[in-house]
Design a protein around this motif. Structure first.
Motif, PDB file in Angstrom:
ATOM      1  N   LEU A  86       0.801  -0.988  -0.006  1.00 45.68           N
ATOM      2  CA  LEU A  86      -0.060  -0.050   0.025  1.00 45.68           C
ATOM      3  C   LEU A  86       0.789   1.177   0.029  1.00 45.68           C
ATOM      4  O   LEU A  86       1.935   1.151   0.527  1.00 45.68           O
ATOM      5  CB  LEU A  86      -0.993   0.238   1.282  1.00 45.68           C
ATOM      6  CG  LEU A  86      -1.974  -1.069   1.327  1.00 45.68           C
ATOM      7  CD1 LEU A  86      -2.808  -1.123   2.609  1.00 45.68           C
ATOM      8  CD2 LEU A  86      -2.835  -1.300   0.121  1.00 45.68           C
ATOM      9  N   PHE A  87       0.407   2.170  -0.319  1.00 44.59           N
ATOM     10  CA  PHE A  87       0.706   3.645  -0.744  1.00 44.59           C
ATOM     11  C   PHE A  87       0.731   4.445   0.810  1.00 44.59           C
ATOM     12  O   PHE A  87      -0.094   4.702   1.002  1.00 44.59           O
ATOM     13  CB  PHE A  87       0.780   4.689  -1.765  1.00 44.59           C
ATOM     14  CG  PHE A  87       0.925   4.020  -3.058  1.00 44.59           C
ATOM     15  CD1 PHE A  87       2.176   3.794  -3.700  1.00 44.59           C
ATOM     16  CD2 PHE A  87      -0.307   3.007  -3.949  1.00 44.59           C
ATOM     17  CE1 PHE A  87       2.548   3.174  -4.728  1.00 44.59           C
ATOM     18  CE2 PHE A  87       0.166   2.584  -5.162  1.00 44.59           C
ATOM     19  CZ  PHE A  87       1.605   2.651  -5.550  1.00 44.59           C
ATOM     20  N   GLN A  94      -8.094   5.849  -2.109  1.00 42.98           N
ATOM     21  CA  GLN A  94      -6.888   6.356  -3.187  1.00 42.98           C
ATOM     22  C   GLN A  94      -6.347   4.953  -3.358  1.00 42.98           C
ATOM     23  O   GLN A  94      -5.951   4.796  -4.479  1.00 42.98           O
ATOM     24  CB  GLN A  94      -6.197   7.401  -2.908  1.00 42.98           C
ATOM     25  CG  GLN A  94      -6.943   8.711  -2.942  1.00 42.98           C
ATOM     26  CD  GLN A  94      -6.080   9.977  -2.775  1.00 42.98           C
ATOM     27  OE1 GLN A  94      -5.039   9.913  -3.173  1.00 42.98           O
ATOM     28  NE2 GLN A  94      -6.762  11.029  -2.776  1.00 42.98           N
ATOM     29  N   ASN A  95      -5.715   4.201  -2.370  1.00 41.83           N
ATOM     30  CA  ASN A  95      -5.088   3.134  -2.693  1.00 41.83           C
ATOM     31  C   ASN A  95      -5.901   1.970  -3.264  1.00 41.83           C
ATOM     32  O   ASN A  95      -5.477   1.548  -4.240  1.00 41.83           O
ATOM     33  CB  ASN A  95      -4.665   2.190  -1.303  1.00 41.83           C
ATOM     34  CG  ASN A  95      -3.202   2.671  -0.779  1.00 41.83           C
ATOM     35  OD1 ASN A  95      -2.158   2.262  -1.427  1.00 41.83           O
ATOM     36  ND2 ASN A  95      -2.971   3.838   0.163  1.00 41.83           N
ATOM     37  N   PHE A  98      -6.539   3.094  -7.199  1.00 42.66           N
ATOM     38  CA  PHE A  98      -5.274   3.547  -7.695  1.00 42.66           C
ATOM     39  C   PHE A  98      -5.535   3.452  -9.150  1.00 42.66           C
ATOM     40  O   PHE A  98      -5.243   4.152  -9.941  1.00 42.66           O
ATOM     41  CB  PHE A  98      -4.426   2.692  -7.139  1.00 42.66           C
ATOM     42  CG  PHE A  98      -2.777   3.285  -7.755  1.00 42.66           C
ATOM     43  CD1 PHE A  98      -2.281   4.384  -7.271  1.00 42.66           C
ATOM     44  CD2 PHE A  98      -2.176   2.516  -8.851  1.00 42.66           C
ATOM     45  CE1 PHE A  98      -1.095   4.951  -7.869  1.00 42.66           C
ATOM     46  CE2 PHE A  98      -0.899   2.976  -9.208  1.00 42.66           C
ATOM     47  CZ  PHE A  98      -0.250   4.061  -8.768  1.00 42.66           C
ATOM     48  N   PRO A 134      -3.099   3.883   5.637  1.00 37.74           N
ATOM     49  CA  PRO A 134      -2.706   2.653   6.190  1.00 37.74           C
ATOM     50  C   PRO A 134      -1.985   2.165   7.233  1.00 37.74           C
ATOM     51  O   PRO A 134      -2.093   1.296   7.870  1.00 37.74           O
ATOM     52  CB  PRO A 134      -1.516   2.239   4.753  1.00 37.74           C
ATOM     53  CG  PRO A 134      -2.145   3.169   3.664  1.00 37.74           C
ATOM     54  CD  PRO A 134      -2.551   4.233   4.157  1.00 37.74           C
ATOM     55  N   GLN A 142      -5.037  -3.973   6.745  1.00 38.32           N
ATOM     56  CA  GLN A 142      -4.183  -3.523   5.653  1.00 38.32           C
ATOM     57  C   GLN A 142      -4.324  -4.704   4.325  1.00 38.32           C
ATOM     58  O   GLN A 142      -4.361  -4.433   3.294  1.00 38.32           O
ATOM     59  CB  GLN A 142      -2.899  -3.456   6.028  1.00 38.32           C
ATOM     60  CG  GLN A 142      -2.595  -2.221   6.727  1.00 38.32           C
ATOM     61  CD  GLN A 142      -0.909  -2.050   6.856  1.00 38.32           C
ATOM     62  OE1 GLN A 142      -0.065  -2.534   6.452  1.00 38.32           O
ATOM     63  NE2 GLN A 142      -0.831  -1.502   8.064  1.00 38.32           N
ATOM     64  N   SER A 146      -5.856  -4.375   0.584  1.00 39.22           N
ATOM     65  CA  SER A 146      -5.131  -4.613  -0.633  1.00 39.22           C
ATOM     66  C   SER A 146      -5.780  -5.474  -1.316  1.00 39.22           C
ATOM     67  O   SER A 146      -5.814  -5.544  -2.676  1.00 39.22           O
ATOM     68  CB  SER A 146      -3.790  -5.633  -0.015  1.00 39.22           C
ATOM     69  OG  SER A 146      -2.902  -4.607   0.574  1.00 39.22           O
ATOM     70  N   ARG A 149      -8.093  -3.395  -3.480  1.00 38.67           N
ATOM     71  CA  ARG A 149      -7.621  -2.805  -4.522  1.00 38.67           C
ATOM     72  C   ARG A 149      -7.438  -3.930  -5.586  1.00 38.67           C
ATOM     73  O   ARG A 149      -7.567  -3.573  -6.856  1.00 38.67           O
ATOM     74  CB  ARG A 149      -6.145  -2.333  -4.130  1.00 38.67           C
ATOM     75  CG  ARG A 149      -5.435  -1.841  -5.256  1.00 38.67           C
ATOM     76  CD  ARG A 149      -4.200  -1.323  -4.808  1.00 38.67           C
ATOM     77  NE  ARG A 149      -3.168  -2.190  -4.230  1.00 38.67           N
ATOM     78  CZ  ARG A 149      -1.987  -1.990  -3.603  1.00 38.67           C
ATOM     79  NH1 ARG A 149      -1.761  -0.434  -3.673  1.00 38.67           N
ATOM     80  NH2 ARG A 149      -1.427  -2.923  -3.281  1.00 38.67           N
TER      81      ARG A 149
END
Length: 248
Positions: A86-87, A94-95, A98, A134, A142, A146, A149
Motif C-alpha cells: 500500500l502507498f 485512493q489506494n 489507484f 494505511p 491492510q 490490498s 484494490r
C-alpha cells in the motif's frame, strides 16, 4: 485462460525454471506450492511481462503475452502483493482506486471513491476506513485493503502472492475464506503462490508443485493427500527428511 508452454528462465548460472508446462482453465483457482527460491514468483512475473523467459511461450486467453498491447493486456489482472504494497502517503480509498484514477480505466474522482468504498464493504471494512492512512490500520485490515484494490477494476485474473504472510492464524483463515468467496463470486481465474497449507485447502481447486524448475505434480486439492509423489508428501506434511533438500 493461462498456458505456460516449456518455460525456461535462468539468472546467470542459476537455472530457476527448466521447462514449466501448466494450464489454468478459465474460472479455476490454481495454487502453486513449493519451497522458497523455486521460482513461484518468477512464474507470475513472466505472465505480466516483467520477466521474459529464455525459452517457451505464455498464452493468456489464447494470446501470446509478448504480442499483447500492454495497457489493455494488464487491465485483465488484479494482484494481491505479499507485503500488501500500500502507498503510505495515500488514504485507503485512493489506494483501492489507484488503477481507477489512471490510464484508460480512469474514472471521475467521485466515482472512483464510490467504487473504492463499495469494494471496502465487500472485504468487510466500514466506509469510515476510506479516509484513514494505511499506517492507522492493523495488519489484517491492510490485507483487506490490498484485496479490495486487487478487485477494484473487476479483473478477469487475480494473482495472490503469499496472501497470509504476517497474519495470525485467525486472521489468516478470515483472509483465505474471503479470497475463496471473492474468486467464486466474481468467477475469476486465480493463481496463488503460498507455503501455507491452510490457504491451499481453502483457496485451491487445483494444486501444482514447482520443484527443480518443473511442475513436479499437478492435481485437485483432494488428490493432494494421496498424490503418490514423495516431494508433495514431504512438503504437505512439513517433513525435514525426504527428496526435497533442506539447508541448515
Amino acid at each position: 485462460m493461462i498456458k505456460f508452454d516449456n518455460i525456461h528462465k535462468s539468472f546467470g548460472a542459476n537455472q530457476v525454471l527448466r521447462g514449466v508446462d501448466l494450464t489454468l482453465e478459465r474460472g479455476q483457482s490454481m495454487v502453486i506450492i513449493g519451497g522458497s527460491g523455486t521460482g513461484k514468483s518468477v512464474l507470475i512475473k513472466t505472465v505480466l511481462g516483467l520477466i521474459t523467459p529464455d525459452i517457451g511461450k505464455i498464452y493468456v486467453d489464447g494470446q501470446d503475452v509478448t504480442q499483447a498491447k500492454r495497457d489493455n493486456f494488464l487491465s485483465q489482472f488484479g494482484m494481491l502483493f505479499q507485503g500488501g504494497a500500500l502507498f503510505d502517503s495515500m488514504p485507503v480509498w485512493q489506494n483501492v482506486a489507484f488503477r481507477l484514477q489512471r490510464g484508460h480505466l480512469k474514472r471521475p474522482k467521485a466515482e472512483a471513491r464510490e467504487i473504492a468504498i463499495e469494494k471496502l464493504r465487500r472485504v468487510g471494512l466500514a466506509p469510515d476506513v476510506a479516509d484513514r492512512l494505511p499506517a492507522e490500520l492493523s495488519g489484517g485490515m491492510q490485507k483487506r485493503v490490498s484485496l479490495a484494490r486487487a478487485i477494484a477494476a473487476e479483473p478477469e485474473i487475480i494473482f495472490f502472492d503469499e496472501p497470509t504472510t504476517g497474519l495470525d492464524p485467525i486472521m489468516s483463515r478470515v483472509i483465505n475464506e474471503l479470497i475463496r468467496e471473492i474468486v467464486v463470486e466474481m468467477g475469476v481465474t486465480a493463481m496463488t503462490i503460498t507455503h501455507d497449507m491452510t490457504s491451499v485447502q481453502t483457496i485451491a481447486d487445483k494444486v501444482a508443485m514447482l520443484h527443480g524448475g518443473v511442475i513436479q505434480w499437478c492435481g485437485t486439492r483432494d488428490d493432494m493427500a494421496h498424490s503418490g509423489d514423495p516431494h508433495v508428501d514431504q512438503f504437505v506434511h512439513g517433513r525435514a527428511k525426504g527428496p526435497i533438500e533442506t539447508l541448515c
